[in-house]
Design a protein around this motif. Structure first.
Motif, short mmCIF file in Angstrom:
data_model
loop_
_atom_site.label_atom_id
_atom_site.label_comp_id
_atom_site.label_asym_id
_atom_site.label_seq_id
_atom_site.Cartn_x
_atom_site.Cartn_y
_atom_site.Cartn_z
N LYS A 10 0.85 4.27 -2.81
CA LYS A 10 0.75 5.69 -2.46
C LYS A 10 1.90 6.49 -3.07
CE LYS A 10 1.96 7.53 1.47
NZ LYS A 10 2.11 7.77 2.88
N ASN A 11 3.11 5.93 -3.05
CA ASN A 11 4.29 6.65 -3.52
C ASN A 11 4.43 6.66 -5.04
OD1 ASN A 11 5.02 7.26 -0.91
ND2 ASN A 11 6.37 5.51 -0.71
N GLY A 61 1.83 5.90 -7.53
CA GLY A 61 0.67 6.35 -8.30
C GLY A 61 0.14 5.25 -9.20
N PHE A 100 0.83 -1.20 0.00
CA PHE A 100 0.00 0.00 0.00
C PHE A 100 0.87 1.26 0.00
CE2 PHE A 100 -3.13 -3.04 1.72
CZ PHE A 100 -4.13 -2.83 0.79
N GLU A 101 2.00 1.21 0.68
CA GLU A 101 2.94 2.33 0.66
C GLU A 101 3.49 2.53 -0.74
OE1 GLU A 101 4.72 5.54 2.53
OE2 GLU A 101 3.27 4.15 3.35
#
Length: 93
Positions: free
Chosen positions: A19-20, A22, A15-16
């Protein structure tokens, strides 16, 4: 109503990564049964060329209860992945 235990997020690093990096596009797998069609996996294609595969697992408990888990895996970008549906540039805001 049943009480539920809290649980750790498995695959939190994925998930990180989402988020980072795109989201560039997505794809869905379909599983066909005699009585219906359901989705089995969602594939999230990221700008950094990583791909996240999101699936669910159902676990039977006693007395007809079930509990589900969401499984997120980072998979390599290969030719045998489902065809990506690219998101428009306006999707990202």
């Amino acid at each position: 109503m049943n009480d539920f235990e809290s649980f750790p997020i498995v695959g939190e690093a994925a998930f990180e990564l989402l988020k980072n990096s795109g989201l560039k596009g997505f794809s869905c797998d379909r599983r066909e049964y005699p009585t219906h069609v359901s989705m089995s996996s969602v594939w999230l294609f990221l700008f950094d060329r990583n791909v996240l595969r999101v699936t669910s697992e159902m676990h039977d408990l006693k007395d007809w209860d079930e509990v589900g888990s969401i499984v997120v895996d980072v998979v390599p970008l290969t030719d045998d992945l489902p065809q990506m549906i690219e998101l428009p540039c306006s999707w990202g805001g």
